[in-house]
Design a protein around this motif. Structure first.
Motif, mmCIF file in Angstrom:
data_model
loop_
_atom_site.group_PDB
_atom_site.id
_atom_site.type_symbol
_atom_site.label_atom_id
_atom_site.label_comp_id
_atom_site.label_asym_id
_atom_site.label_seq_id
_atom_site.Cartn_x
_atom_site.Cartn_y
_atom_site.Cartn_z
ATOM 1 N N LEU A 69 0.832 -1.209 0.000
ATOM 2 C CA LEU A 69 0.000 0.000 0.000
ATOM 3 C C LEU A 69 0.868 1.261 0.000
ATOM 4 O O LEU A 69 0.576 2.218 -0.725
ATOM 5 N N GLY A 70 1.918 1.253 0.815
ATOM 6 C CA GLY A 70 2.824 2.407 0.863
ATOM 7 C C GLY A 70 3.552 2.617 -0.451
ATOM 8 O O GLY A 70 3.714 3.763 -0.909
ATOM 9 N N LEU A 71 4.001 1.541 -1.056
ATOM 10 C CA LEU A 71 4.679 1.628 -2.352
ATOM 11 C C LEU A 71 3.716 2.147 -3.429
ATOM 12 O O LEU A 71 4.098 2.976 -4.267
ATOM 13 N N THR A 72 2.482 1.699 -3.366
ATOM 14 C CA THR A 72 1.474 2.185 -4.305
ATOM 15 C C THR A 72 1.223 3.676 -4.091
ATOM 16 O O THR A 72 1.117 4.437 -5.062
ATOM 17 N N ALA A 73 1.144 4.093 -2.829
ATOM 18 C CA ALA A 73 0.958 5.520 -2.531
ATOM 19 C C ALA A 73 2.113 6.337 -3.089
ATOM 20 O O ALA A 73 1.898 7.396 -3.698
ATOM 21 N N ALA A 74 3.335 5.867 -2.895
ATOM 22 C CA ALA A 74 4.503 6.593 -3.403
ATOM 23 C C ALA A 74 4.490 6.662 -4.927
ATOM 24 O O ALA A 74 4.731 7.735 -5.508
ATOM 25 N N ALA A 75 4.201 5.545 -5.572
ATOM 26 C CA ALA A 75 4.169 5.531 -7.035
ATOM 27 C C ALA A 75 3.075 6.457 -7.555
ATOM 28 O O ALA A 75 3.287 7.191 -8.534
ATOM 29 N N HIS A 77 1.841 9.082 -6.011
ATOM 30 C CA HIS A 77 2.284 10.459 -5.736
ATOM 31 C C HIS A 77 3.278 10.942 -6.786
ATOM 32 O O HIS A 77 3.123 12.045 -7.333
ATOM 33 N N PHE A 78 4.278 10.131 -7.068
ATOM 34 C CA PHE A 78 5.316 10.546 -8.011
ATOM 35 C C PHE A 78 4.843 10.560 -9.464
ATOM 36 O O PHE A 78 5.511 11.114 -10.329
ATOM 37 N N SER A 79 3.674 9.959 -9.706
ATOM 38 C CA SER A 79 3.128 10.024 -11.060
ATOM 39 C C SER A 79 2.068 11.123 -11.177
ATOM 40 O O SER A 79 1.338 11.175 -12.173
ATOM 41 N N GLY A 80 1.980 11.960 -10.151
ATOM 42 C CA GLY A 80 1.050 13.082 -10.207
ATOM 43 C C GLY A 80 -0.381 12.757 -9.840
ATOM 44 O O GLY A 80 -1.289 13.528 -10.143
ATOM 45 N N ARG A 81 -0.580 11.658 -9.167
ATOM 46 C CA ARG A 81 -1.934 11.265 -8.764
ATOM 47 C C ARG A 81 -2.047 11.371 -7.239
ATOM 48 O O ARG A 81 -2.187 10.375 -6.535
ATOM 49 N N GLY A 82 -2.005 12.598 -6.758
ATOM 50 C CA GLY A 82 -1.986 12.871 -5.321
ATOM 51 C C GLY A 82 -3.200 12.375 -4.573
ATOM 52 O O GLY A 82 -3.083 11.891 -3.445
ATOM 53 N N ALA A 83 -4.383 12.501 -5.163
ATOM 54 C CA ALA A 83 -5.595 12.041 -4.483
ATOM 55 C C ALA A 83 -5.550 10.534 -4.270
ATOM 56 O O ALA A 83 -5.882 10.033 -3.191
ATOM 57 N N ALA A 84 -5.133 9.803 -5.283
ATOM 58 C CA ALA A 84 -5.018 8.344 -5.148
ATOM 59 C C ALA A 84 -3.967 8.000 -4.102
ATOM 60 O O ALA A 84 -4.173 7.115 -3.266
ATOM 61 N N ALA A 85 -2.848 8.717 -4.138
ATOM 62 C CA ALA A 85 -1.775 8.472 -3.169
ATOM 63 C C ALA A 85 -2.283 8.635 -1.742
ATOM 64 O O ALA A 85 -1.940 7.845 -0.853
ATOM 65 N N PHE A 86 -3.107 9.653 -1.520
ATOM 66 C CA PHE A 86 -3.661 9.883 -0.187
ATOM 67 C C PHE A 86 -4.422 8.657 0.313
ATOM 68 O O PHE A 86 -4.238 8.218 1.448
ATOM 69 N N TRP A 87 -5.298 8.102 -0.527
ATOM 70 C CA TRP A 87 -6.125 6.962 -0.102
ATOM 71 C C TRP A 87 -5.290 5.706 0.135
ATOM 72 O O TRP A 87 -5.533 4.965 1.095
ATOM 73 N N PHE A 88 -4.292 5.474 -0.713
ATOM 74 C CA PHE A 88 -3.415 4.316 -0.482
ATOM 75 C C PHE A 88 -2.592 4.491 0.794
ATOM 76 O O PHE A 88 -2.384 3.539 1.544
ATOM 77 N N CYS A 89 -2.142 5.712 1.037
ATOM 78 C CA CYS A 89 -1.377 5.993 2.262
ATOM 79 C C CYS A 89 -2.265 5.807 3.501
ATOM 80 O O CYS A 89 -1.830 5.223 4.500
ATOM 81 N N ALA A 90 -3.502 6.288 3.429
ATOM 82 C CA ALA A 90 -4.436 6.113 4.542
ATOM 83 C C ALA A 90 -4.708 4.629 4.796
ATOM 84 O O ALA A 90 -4.750 4.179 5.952
ATOM 85 N N ALA A 91 -4.863 3.871 3.722
ATOM 86 C CA ALA A 91 -5.088 2.423 3.864
ATOM 87 C C ALA A 91 -3.896 1.762 4.549
ATOM 88 O O ALA A 91 -4.064 0.922 5.448
ATOM 89 N N ALA A 92 -2.686 2.150 4.149
ATOM 90 C CA ALA A 92 -1.476 1.587 4.758
ATOM 91 C C ALA A 92 -1.412 1.901 6.244
ATOM 92 O O ALA A 92 -1.106 1.029 7.066
ATOM 93 N N ALA A 93 -1.719 3.141 6.609
ATOM 94 C CA ALA A 93 -1.654 3.550 8.019
ATOM 95 C C ALA A 93 -2.679 2.808 8.869
ATOM 96 O O ALA A 93 -2.360 2.339 9.967
#
Length: 162
Positions: A69-75, A77-93
């Motif tokens: 989940l964290g790796l997905t959030a980072a990927a 984020h770095f691909s310009g999909r900040g909203a998606a990154a937020f949800w993956f990061c929240a899921a990881a936490a």
């Protein structure tokens, strides 16, 4: 990068779904069945199941879900999909705190204490041991199942934001 994010997002949903399903099955069938069994059988069965769960099939879903989940959030984020990154990061936490860490701090010590307990021949003694163990264990497992379900839903939100 788009195919990497997509592949990771699918992997995140699969891992989150696998661990949610694992905890959910304990909630809605395994523990209810053990609670209806002879407590001596329930203790021995739980000891055997806890010993068998430490395996290569269980390991990825249990331990690697927050990393995926964290790796997905980072990927994302770095691909310009900040909203998606937020949800993956929240899921990881959520899963990290209330799935993985809760298990390691509460359920595993309970399982280890039960593993060190000899199954008593006396049914009344076994009933007391099982009742004390099962009631507390199930409360914390319900928290793990709920958290894992939330993590799965958040990962699905992440996918929807891609």
């Amino acid at each position: 990068m788009r195919s990497t994010v997509l592949g990771l997002s699918v992997t995140s949903v699969v891992f989150s779904g696998a661990i949610f399903g694992f905890f959910y099955a304990w909630v809605c069938s395994t523990m209810w069945g053990l609670d209806r069994a002879d407590p001596r059988v329930a203790i021995a069965a739980m000891q055997a199941m806890n010993a068998s769960v430490r395996n290569a099939v269980f390991f990825p879903a249990f331990f690697l879900t927050p990393a995926v989940l964290g790796l997905t959030a980072a990927a994302a984020h770095f691909s310009g999909r900040g909203a998606a990154a937020f949800w993956f990061c929240a899921a990881a936490a959520i899963y990290l705190a209330f799935g993985l860490m809760l298990t390691l701090m509460v359920n595993v010590p309970m399982n280890e204490a039960l593993a060190a307990t000899a199954v008593p021949g006396d049914i009344a003694a076994a009933r007391d041991i099982w009742r004390d163990y099962s009631q507390r264990w199930q409360v914390w497992n319900q928290v793990r199942a709920l958290a894992s379900g939330i993590a799965l839903a958040l990962a699905a939100l992440g996918v929807s934001r891609l």
